[in-house]
Design an enzyme around this catalytic site. Sequence first.
Site, PDB file in Angstrom:
ATOM      1  CB  CYS A  13      -0.964   0.101   1.193  1.00  0.00           C
ATOM      2  SG  CYS A  13      -1.880   1.373   1.358  1.00  0.00           S
ATOM      3  CB  VAL A  53      -3.859  -0.237   5.657  1.00  0.00           C
ATOM      4  CG1 VAL A  53      -4.350  -1.543   6.618  1.00  0.00           C
ATOM      5  CG2 VAL A  53      -3.764  -0.823   4.301  1.00  0.00           C
ATOM      6  CD  GLU A  65      -8.848   8.489   4.286  1.00  0.00           C
ATOM      7  OE1 GLU A  65      -8.392   9.131   3.573  1.00  0.00           O
ATOM      8  OE2 GLU A  65      -9.381   7.180   4.154  1.00  0.00           O
TER       9      GLU A  65
HETATM   10  N1  LIG Z   1      -7.828   7.910   1.378  1.00  0.00           N
HETATM   11  C1  LIG Z   1      -7.191   6.400   2.039  1.00  0.00           C
HETATM   12  C2  LIG Z   1      -6.447   5.660   0.936  1.00  0.00           C
HETATM   13  C3  LIG Z   1      -5.959   4.215   1.589  1.00  0.00           C
HETATM   14  C4  LIG Z   1      -6.331   2.979   0.657  1.00  0.00           C
HETATM   15  O1  LIG Z   1      -6.706   2.987  -0.332  1.00  0.00           O
HETATM   16  N2  LIG Z   1      -5.937   1.886   1.232  1.00  0.00           N
HETATM   17  C5  LIG Z   1      -6.044   0.739   0.457  1.00  0.00           C
HETATM   18  C6  LIG Z   1      -4.722  -0.099   0.298  1.00  0.00           C
HETATM   19  S1  LIG Z   1      -3.636   0.714  -0.566  1.00  0.00           S
HETATM   20  C7  LIG Z   1      -7.080  -0.393   1.316  1.00  0.00           C
HETATM   21  O2  LIG Z   1      -6.979  -0.493   2.405  1.00  0.00           O
HETATM   22  N3  LIG Z   1      -8.065  -0.737   0.507  1.00  0.00           N
HETATM   23  C8  LIG Z   1      -8.982  -1.392   0.955  1.00  0.00           C
HETATM   24  C9  LIG Z   1      -9.422  -2.813   0.480  1.00  0.00           C
HETATM   25  O3  LIG Z   1      -8.621  -3.246  -0.454  1.00  0.00           O
HETATM   26  O4  LIG Z   1     -10.499  -3.657   1.030  1.00  0.00           O
HETATM   27  C10 LIG Z   1      -5.743   7.049   2.806  1.00  0.00           C
HETATM   28  O5  LIG Z   1      -5.236   8.070   2.240  1.00  0.00           O
HETATM   29  O6  LIG Z   1      -5.339   6.371   3.748  1.00  0.00           O
END
Ligand SMILES: N[C@@H](CCC(=O)N[C@@H](CS)C(=O)NCC(=O)O)C(=O)O
Length: 220
Positions: A13, A53, A65
Amino acid sequence: MTSDLTLVSHSLCPYVQRAAIALAEKGVPFERVTIDLSDKPDWFRKVSPLGKVPLLKTGETYLFESAPILEYLEDSQPRPLHPRDPVARARHRAYIEFGSQVLNGIGALYDAADRQGFEEKAAALREKFLHLEQELDGEGPFFSGPDFSLVDATFGPVFRYFDVFDRLGRFGILDGLEKVGRWRDNLAKRRSVVEAVAADYPADLTRFLKRRQSWISGLI
Ligand SMILES: N[C@@H](CCC(=O)N[C@@H](CS)C(=O)NCC(=O)O)C(=O)O
């Protein structure tokens, strides 16, 4: 030194990497707990309101976030990574958001179903890097000159994708962008950026891309 900070992570990530880089730049020790996003544990579902995450656990509180997590680290830890000038700070915050939009563009690129879709997404992504080429401080080595900032922590993980894309083909997204190219090289050498992922990151990302069953998967 002990720390009460825990970063809830996933190996690939880029948003997690931002926080890990900021913590390393500040010299703050932290624990890392890595979860499987395809099989989220119950405890994680309970404490992650968006199911994403990174989370940063501080004391008994889970922050979520990445942008607020970075701001919290600025407010609570030494070695500032934001400029002092209010206009420059606001501009840096905006380019952290710009970095998130670039990550959306990268996701759209690797999920494109066919070559035409891929080329459209590549062109849209190149527009964003053309903009950055105009905005970058020519002297470098970082976004705004000599001081490593949260914008650099945001873009180190962005450029890491291109190290893997470059092994798969010549897509031309960054071609001819000299300042962007120098910035990319400088970030790739920065210890905090290097150490934000495990050594098997390229193989891990390649496996992830293969599983997308998109146009780029067919190149692997
Ligand atoms: N806006 C969030 C984006 C975080 C995000 O997109 N994380 C992804 C992994 S890179 C995630 O956890 N996705 C949930 C999933 O795949 O179910 C931030 O800035 O923390």
